[in-house]
Enzyme design. Structure first.
Site, short mmCIF file in Angstrom:
data_model
loop_
_atom_site.label_atom_id
_atom_site.label_comp_id
_atom_site.label_asym_id
_atom_site.label_seq_id
_atom_site.Cartn_x
_atom_site.Cartn_y
_atom_site.Cartn_z
N ARG A 62 -25.26 -6.07 -8.19
CA ARG A 62 -24.07 -6.74 -7.65
C ARG A 62 -23.49 -7.70 -8.69
NH1 ARG A 62 -24.99 -10.75 -4.53
NH2 ARG A 62 -26.60 -9.69 -3.31
N TYR B 233 3.07 -6.63 -0.86
CA TYR B 233 2.24 -5.55 -0.34
C TYR B 233 1.82 -5.91 1.09
CZ TYR B 233 -1.69 -2.37 0.08
OH TYR B 233 -2.55 -1.40 0.52
N ASP C 113 0.64 -9.72 -9.00
CA ASP C 113 0.12 -8.38 -8.71
C ASP C 113 0.93 -7.41 -9.57
OD1 ASP C 113 -0.33 -5.83 -7.65
OD2 ASP C 113 -0.70 -6.61 -5.64
N LYS D 122 -4.27 2.82 -8.09
CA LYS D 122 -2.94 3.38 -8.31
C LYS D 122 -2.82 3.91 -9.75
CE LYS D 122 -2.64 1.75 -4.16
NZ LYS D 122 -2.10 0.44 -3.86
C1 PLP Z 1 -2.40 -0.62 -3.03
C2 PLP Z 1 -1.98 -1.98 -3.38
C3 PLP Z 1 -2.81 -3.08 -3.12
C4 PLP Z 1 -4.15 -2.95 -2.42
O1 PLP Z 1 -5.05 -2.17 -3.14
P1 PLP Z 1 -6.20 -1.25 -2.49
O2 PLP Z 1 -6.84 -0.65 -3.68
O3 PLP Z 1 -5.54 -0.28 -1.58
O4 PLP Z 1 -7.10 -2.17 -1.72
C5 PLP Z 1 -2.37 -4.33 -3.52
N1 PLP Z 1 -1.16 -4.50 -4.11
C6 PLP Z 1 -0.34 -3.47 -4.35
C7 PLP Z 1 0.98 -3.73 -5.01
C8 PLP Z 1 -0.71 -2.19 -4.00
O5 PLP Z 1 0.13 -1.16 -4.23
#
Ligand code: PLP
Length: 374
Positions: free
Chosen positions: A43, A95, A167, A192
């Protein structure tokens, strides 16, 4: 070293023991303390995760990176920088999961949040309070592709002694590096573009501040939202082609934005790569390309679901950033957790469609859209 070279080599040097060109997957939960003391328990640390963390730090021009089991795992960990009585200023077009965690979870721990359109710097300044400790930014935003001036916003945040967070999932580090613009902490959903193949979940935090790193490294282990070594390895594999993928994503999205802009069923296209888009000038200042995400409005919102179901190549699904094109309807899918009045006030209309433009041949994508919208 330039970006495309770093994407292939940073953190991914040949294994010093065997010369293996690809980093090994260390599937182990614990480590013998007889032979070494660097690694104690899985961890806390894992060598495959270390490789990914080094890669991501290099790609974002940061000193330190920490990886998580999902983007939300990274975000949850970042939010432990806040404590009871603190306040956060958050982009209104965030998001859906970020809206949900601020309004449904953090509120219960005594952390308040104010949602504002970050394009209006006067509104942002007005939203700050003496107890504001964090500015949460996204650019371009999800799903309206609004572009915020990250450099100006980082200055405002610093003047208030708040931690600025961006983000950077939509742009990816190939197109935008917020740390270089003065932002304190970068967040990614590596699910992504970084992973890039719709086959894993992951998240990351990247920074240039030892004080933040100490706190967040402690929280990574204490909270335990860590990624599996296999997912770290898959992400590293995806990263090797990130530079070339983002070039093609951007070129395909530009072509789709142009096509949709001229289609009679479409009333508006939101894409910062279009010269008349309100975000175009700011995007040009802080991005190296405009990315693979766009959204558009259909004139007849009652027909959205029927039309999207007619697509044969483009897949009707949540998520984004993979090689395959995905399309979705924010009002009923990704943003259904945002209350209807709030959604409408933000401009997330019932006719809005979000499109993650993949790497297929653009002519095939255009033909598919043309058939569905006819
Ligand atoms: C998908 C996404 C998240 C969350 O990520 P996960 O991997 O689904 O937990 C946060 N911010 C943005 C802009 C996203 O597209």
């Amino acid at each position: 070293m330039h970006f495309a070279t770093k994407a292939i080599h940073a953190g991914q040097e040949p294994d010093p023991r065997t010369g293996a060109v690809t980093p090994p997957i260390y599937m182990t939960s614990t480590y013998s303390q007889k032979v070494q003391h660097d690694y104690v328990y899985g961890r806390g640390d894992n060598p495959t995760r270390d490789a990914l963390q080094q890669s991501l730090a290099a790609l974002e021009e940061g000193q330190q990176a920490l990886c998580f089991s999902s983007g939300m795992g990274a975000i949850t960990t970042a939010l432990t920088l806040l404590k009871k009585g603190d306040h956060a200023v958050v982009t209104d077009d965030c998001y859906g999961g970020v809206y949900r965690i601020f309004t449904r979870i953090m509120s219960g721990y005594g952390v308040e949040s104010t949602f504002v359109d970050l394009r209006d710097l006067v509104d942002v300044e007005d939203a700050f309070r003496p107890e504001t400790k964090m500015l949460w930014m996204e650019s371009p935003t999800n799903p309206l592709m609004k572009v915020a001036d990250l450099r100006e916003l980082a200055v405002i945040s610093k003047a208030h002694d708040a931690v600025s967070v961006c983000d950077n999932t939509f742009a990816s580090p190939a197109l935008q590096n917020p740390l270089g613009l003065g932002v304190d902490l970068v967040v990614h959903s590596t699910t992504k573009y970084l992973g890039g193949h719709a086959d894993l979940l992951g998240g990351a935090l990247i920074m240039n501040r030892g004080d933040l790193y100490e706190k967040l490294k402690f929280a990574q282990n204490a909270l335990g939202a860590v990624p599996s070594p296999f997912d770290c390895w898959l992400t590293l594999r995806g990263i090797k082609t990130l530079a070339i993928r983002m070039e093609r994503h951007s070129a395909n999205a530009q072509a789709m934005a142009r096509f949709l802009g001229g289609h009679k069923a479409v009333s508006a296209v939101h894409y910062p790569g279009l010269p008349d888009d309100p975000g175009h000038r700011t995007a040009k200042k802080q991005m190296r390309g405009f990315g693979g995400m766009l959204s558009f409005e259909l004139r007849d919102s009652a027909k959205v679901a029927d039309r999207l179901r007619k697509l044969e190549i483009i897949i009707l699904a949540e998520s984004l950033g993979g090689v395959e094109s995905l399309i979705e309807h924010p009002a009923t899918m990704t943003h259904s957790s945002v209350p209807k009045e709030q959604r409408q006030a933000q401009g997330i209309t019932d006719g809005l469609v979000r499109f993650s433009v993949g790497l297929e041949d653009p002519q095939d994508l255009q033909d598919d859209l043309g058939r569905a919208l006819a």
